[in-house]
Design a protein around this motif. Structure first.
Motif, PDB file in Angstrom:
ATOM      1  N   LEU A 130       0.817  -1.295  -0.405  1.00 50.17           N
ATOM      2  CA  LEU A 130       0.008  -0.169   0.123  1.00 50.17           C
ATOM      3  C   LEU A 130       0.847   0.803  -0.211  1.00 50.17           C
ATOM      4  O   LEU A 130       2.113   0.829   0.786  1.00 50.17           O
ATOM      5  CB  LEU A 130      -1.354  -0.334   1.747  1.00 50.17           C
ATOM      6  CG  LEU A 130      -2.121   0.845   1.309  1.00 50.17           C
ATOM      7  CD1 LEU A 130      -3.146   1.105   0.253  1.00 50.17           C
ATOM      8  CD2 LEU A 130      -2.452   0.747   2.968  1.00 50.17           C
ATOM      9  N   ASP A 131       0.402   2.713  -0.662  1.00 48.62           N
ATOM     10  CA  ASP A 131       1.137   4.116  -0.528  1.00 48.62           C
ATOM     11  C   ASP A 131       0.448   4.335   0.133  1.00 48.62           C
ATOM     12  O   ASP A 131      -0.465   4.597   0.617  1.00 48.62           O
ATOM     13  CB  ASP A 131       1.253   4.264  -2.116  1.00 48.62           C
ATOM     14  CG  ASP A 131       1.554   6.208  -2.652  1.00 48.62           C
ATOM     15  OD1 ASP A 131       1.665   6.205  -1.370  1.00 48.62           O
ATOM     16  OD2 ASP A 131       1.264   6.139  -3.308  1.00 48.62           O
ATOM     17  N   ASN A 132       1.567   4.415   1.557  1.00 46.42           N
ATOM     18  CA  ASN A 132       1.331   5.162   2.820  1.00 46.42           C
ATOM     19  C   ASN A 132       0.609   6.529   2.934  1.00 46.42           C
ATOM     20  O   ASN A 132      -0.135   6.712   3.593  1.00 46.42           O
ATOM     21  CB  ASN A 132       1.581   4.673   3.863  1.00 46.42           C
ATOM     22  CG  ASN A 132       2.558   3.241   4.310  1.00 46.42           C
ATOM     23  OD1 ASN A 132       0.924   2.516   4.065  1.00 46.42           O
ATOM     24  ND2 ASN A 132       3.640   3.320   4.938  1.00 46.42           N
ATOM     25  N   VAL A 133       1.391   7.308   0.934  1.00 48.80           N
ATOM     26  CA  VAL A 133       1.010   8.777   1.673  1.00 48.80           C
ATOM     27  C   VAL A 133      -0.444   8.392   1.051  1.00 48.80           C
ATOM     28  O   VAL A 133      -1.489   9.594   1.186  1.00 48.80           O
ATOM     29  CB  VAL A 133       1.914   9.224   0.892  1.00 48.80           C
ATOM     30  CG1 VAL A 133       1.623  10.895   0.742  1.00 48.80           C
ATOM     31  CG2 VAL A 133       3.254   9.481   1.433  1.00 48.80           C
ATOM     32  N   ASN A 134      -0.674   8.001  -0.459  1.00 53.82           N
ATOM     33  CA  ASN A 134      -1.384   8.015  -1.206  1.00 53.82           C
ATOM     34  C   ASN A 134      -2.818   7.272  -0.775  1.00 53.82           C
ATOM     35  O   ASN A 134      -3.534   6.693  -1.024  1.00 53.82           O
ATOM     36  CB  ASN A 134      -1.679   8.053  -3.022  1.00 53.82           C
ATOM     37  CG  ASN A 134      -0.744   9.558  -2.243  1.00 53.82           C
ATOM     38  OD1 ASN A 134      -0.335  10.698  -2.682  1.00 53.82           O
ATOM     39  ND2 ASN A 134       0.759   8.589  -3.328  1.00 53.82           N
ATOM     40  N   ARG A 135      -2.746   6.170   0.005  1.00 51.50           N
ATOM     41  CA  ARG A 135      -3.585   5.062  -0.034  1.00 51.50           C
ATOM     42  C   ARG A 135      -3.695   4.638  -0.548  1.00 51.50           C
ATOM     43  O   ARG A 135      -5.354   4.350  -0.557  1.00 51.50           O
ATOM     44  CB  ARG A 135      -4.888   5.586   1.417  1.00 51.50           C
ATOM     45  CG  ARG A 135      -4.376   5.873   2.746  1.00 51.50           C
ATOM     46  CD  ARG A 135      -3.987   5.237   3.376  1.00 51.50           C
ATOM     47  NE  ARG A 135      -3.980   5.457   5.010  1.00 51.50           N
ATOM     48  CZ  ARG A 135      -2.231   4.821   6.076  1.00 51.50           C
ATOM     49  NH1 ARG A 135      -2.133   3.685   4.807  1.00 51.50           N
ATOM     50  NH2 ARG A 135      -2.398   5.743   6.729  1.00 51.50           N
ATOM     51  N   LYS A 136      -3.690   3.910  -1.669  1.00 57.02           N
ATOM     52  CA  LYS A 136      -3.709   3.488  -3.088  1.00 57.02           C
ATOM     53  C   LYS A 136      -2.680   2.416  -3.123  1.00 57.02           C
ATOM     54  O   LYS A 136      -1.656   2.029  -2.912  1.00 57.02           O
ATOM     55  CB  LYS A 136      -3.201   4.178  -4.062  1.00 57.02           C
ATOM     56  CG  LYS A 136      -3.728   5.518  -3.719  1.00 57.02           C
ATOM     57  CD  LYS A 136      -3.776   6.033  -5.752  1.00 57.02           C
ATOM     58  CE  LYS A 136      -4.364   7.210  -5.746  1.00 57.02           C
ATOM     59  NZ  LYS A 136      -3.771   8.290  -6.954  1.00 57.02           N
ATOM     60  N   PRO A 137      -3.198   0.817  -3.374  1.00 53.51           N
ATOM     61  CA  PRO A 137      -2.933  -0.176  -3.669  1.00 53.51           C
ATOM     62  C   PRO A 137      -1.073   0.125  -4.365  1.00 53.51           C
ATOM     63  O   PRO A 137      -1.396   1.297  -5.273  1.00 53.51           O
ATOM     64  CB  PRO A 137      -3.460  -1.215  -4.390  1.00 53.51           C
ATOM     65  CG  PRO A 137      -5.002  -0.709  -3.978  1.00 53.51           C
ATOM     66  CD  PRO A 137      -4.461   1.004  -3.715  1.00 53.51           C
ATOM     67  N   LEU A 138      -0.275  -0.240  -4.340  1.00 47.05           N
ATOM     68  CA  LEU A 138       0.810  -0.324  -5.123  1.00 47.05           C
ATOM     69  C   LEU A 138       0.765  -1.710  -6.696  1.00 47.05           C
ATOM     70  O   LEU A 138       0.122  -2.383  -6.544  1.00 47.05           O
ATOM     71  CB  LEU A 138       2.077  -0.755  -4.108  1.00 47.05           C
ATOM     72  CG  LEU A 138       2.335   0.154  -2.936  1.00 47.05           C
ATOM     73  CD1 LEU A 138       3.624  -0.448  -2.741  1.00 47.05           C
ATOM     74  CD2 LEU A 138       2.976   1.154  -3.915  1.00 47.05           C
ATOM     75  N   SER A 139       1.008  -1.270  -7.696  1.00 50.84           N
ATOM     76  CA  SER A 139       1.302  -1.672  -8.732  1.00 50.84           C
ATOM     77  C   SER A 139       2.403  -3.151  -8.709  1.00 50.84           C
ATOM     78  O   SER A 139       2.809  -3.281  -7.936  1.00 50.84           O
ATOM     79  CB  SER A 139       1.836  -1.350 -10.219  1.00 50.84           C
ATOM     80  OG  SER A 139       4.090  -0.215 -10.035  1.00 50.84           O
ATOM     81  N   GLU A 140       2.569  -3.285  -9.339  1.00 52.63           N
ATOM     82  CA  GLU A 140       3.352  -5.119  -9.095  1.00 52.63           C
ATOM     83  C   GLU A 140       4.307  -4.284  -9.152  1.00 52.63           C
ATOM     84  O   GLU A 140       4.997  -4.748  -8.347  1.00 52.63           O
ATOM     85  CB  GLU A 140       3.521  -6.103  -9.988  1.00 52.63           C
ATOM     86  CG  GLU A 140       1.994  -6.673 -10.177  1.00 52.63           C
ATOM     87  CD  GLU A 140       1.748  -8.204 -11.691  1.00 52.63           C
ATOM     88  OE1 GLU A 140       1.369  -9.241 -11.002  1.00 52.63           O
ATOM     89  OE2 GLU A 140       1.323  -7.102 -12.238  1.00 52.63           O
ATOM     90  N   ALA A 141       5.146  -3.470 -10.031  1.00 58.10           N
ATOM     91  CA  ALA A 141       6.717  -3.073 -10.128  1.00 58.10           C
ATOM     92  C   ALA A 141       6.647  -2.277  -8.874  1.00 58.10           C
ATOM     93  O   ALA A 141       7.809  -2.864  -8.556  1.00 58.10           O
ATOM     94  CB  ALA A 141       6.669  -2.079 -11.278  1.00 58.10           C
ATOM     95  N   GLU A 142       5.702  -1.864  -8.170  1.00 59.48           N
ATOM     96  CA  GLU A 142       5.652  -1.457  -7.617  1.00 59.48           C
ATOM     97  C   GLU A 142       5.927  -2.385  -5.816  1.00 59.48           C
ATOM     98  O   GLU A 142       7.538  -1.630  -4.722  1.00 59.48           O
ATOM     99  CB  GLU A 142       5.141  -0.098  -6.663  1.00 59.48           C
ATOM    100  CG  GLU A 142       5.037   1.290  -7.206  1.00 59.48           C
ATOM    101  CD  GLU A 142       3.781   1.726  -7.218  1.00 59.48           C
ATOM    102  OE1 GLU A 142       3.826   3.486  -7.511  1.00 59.48           O
ATOM    103  OE2 GLU A 142       2.880   1.302  -7.462  1.00 59.48           O
ATOM    104  N   GLN A 143       5.324  -3.031  -6.024  1.00 58.52           N
ATOM    105  CA  GLN A 143       5.935  -3.853  -4.975  1.00 58.52           C
ATOM    106  C   GLN A 143       6.975  -4.674  -4.948  1.00 58.52           C
ATOM    107  O   GLN A 143       7.392  -4.798  -4.414  1.00 58.52           O
ATOM    108  CB  GLN A 143       4.653  -5.335  -5.071  1.00 58.52           C
ATOM    109  CG  GLN A 143       3.024  -4.389  -4.669  1.00 58.52           C
ATOM    110  CD  GLN A 143       1.930  -5.211  -5.054  1.00 58.52           C
ATOM    111  OE1 GLN A 143       2.268  -6.646  -4.560  1.00 58.52           O
ATOM    112  NE2 GLN A 143       1.231  -5.211  -5.850  1.00 58.52           N
ATOM    113  N   VAL A 144       7.143  -4.858  -6.273  1.00 53.47           N
ATOM    114  CA  VAL A 144       8.345  -5.465  -6.656  1.00 53.47           C
ATOM    115  C   VAL A 144       9.628  -5.127  -5.895  1.00 53.47           C
ATOM    116  O   VAL A 144      10.702  -5.503  -5.179  1.00 53.47           O
ATOM    117  CB  VAL A 144       9.148  -5.823  -8.370  1.00 53.47           C
ATOM    118  CG1 VAL A 144      10.767  -5.946  -8.181  1.00 53.47           C
ATOM    119  CG2 VAL A 144       8.033  -7.462  -8.643  1.00 53.47           C
TER     120      VAL A 144
END
Length: 161
Positions: A6-20
């Motif tokens: 989770l992107d803690n700033v924007n409270r949005k799920p992370l993309s797969e690339a960001e999760q990596v």
């Protein structure tokens, strides 16, 4: 502990690339934490970068601040402060250059070499722990994927120059 994607700033799920990359970042944090835990109770309170400098001067005894700055691309002022800290702790020493007295060569002290070897042993130990349960094929596959990620990023940066 399982990390949430989770992107803690924007409270949005992370993309797969960001999760990596979140996963890679967290793994390196765990690894460094374990590596420096070995020194926590001792007299030396080394940072990650100070540990890296011990490794550099172990591999390149007699190098100068300029050599280090050129190889690492880091700011000379920051490196000078780290070198001063290592000298104050008795882990790094200045060696006079026979041909140019203005040049200050640097080398690990025996205590610095001892600490560096202790860190190397801990790196080996933690590396083996980290890849437990992966067979040789899985290790090669993982290494190939990480090399591909590295190549992708290096290639993208070449276009920025």
């Amino acid at each position: 502990m399982r990390r949430t994607s989770l992107d803690n700033v924007n409270r949005k799920p992370l993309s797969e690339a960001e999760q990596v990359f979140e996963s890679i970042h967290y793994l390196m944090h765990l690894f460094r934490s374990g590596m420096y835990r070995v020194l926590r109770d001792g007299p030396y309170k080394l940072t990650h970068l100070e540990g890296k400098l011990l490794g550099y001067f172990s591999r390149h005894p007699g190098s100068t601040l300029g050599d280090l700055a050129e190889e690492t691309g880091k700011d000379k002022g920051q490196l000078a402060r780290l070198i001063r800290s290592l000298k104050e702790q008795g882990l790094l020493a200045s060696v006079e250059d026979d041909t140019d007295r203005r040049k200050v060569k640097l080398a690990l002290t025996p205590q610095g070499e001892k600490i560096h070897q202790m860190l190397r042993k801990e790196v080996s130990r933690l590396s083996e722990i980290a890849i437990q349960g992966l067979d040789a094929g899985q290790r090669q596959y993982l290494l190939a994927r990480l090399n591909r990620i590295q190549s992708n990023l290096e290639e993208s940066f070449r276009g920025d120059s």
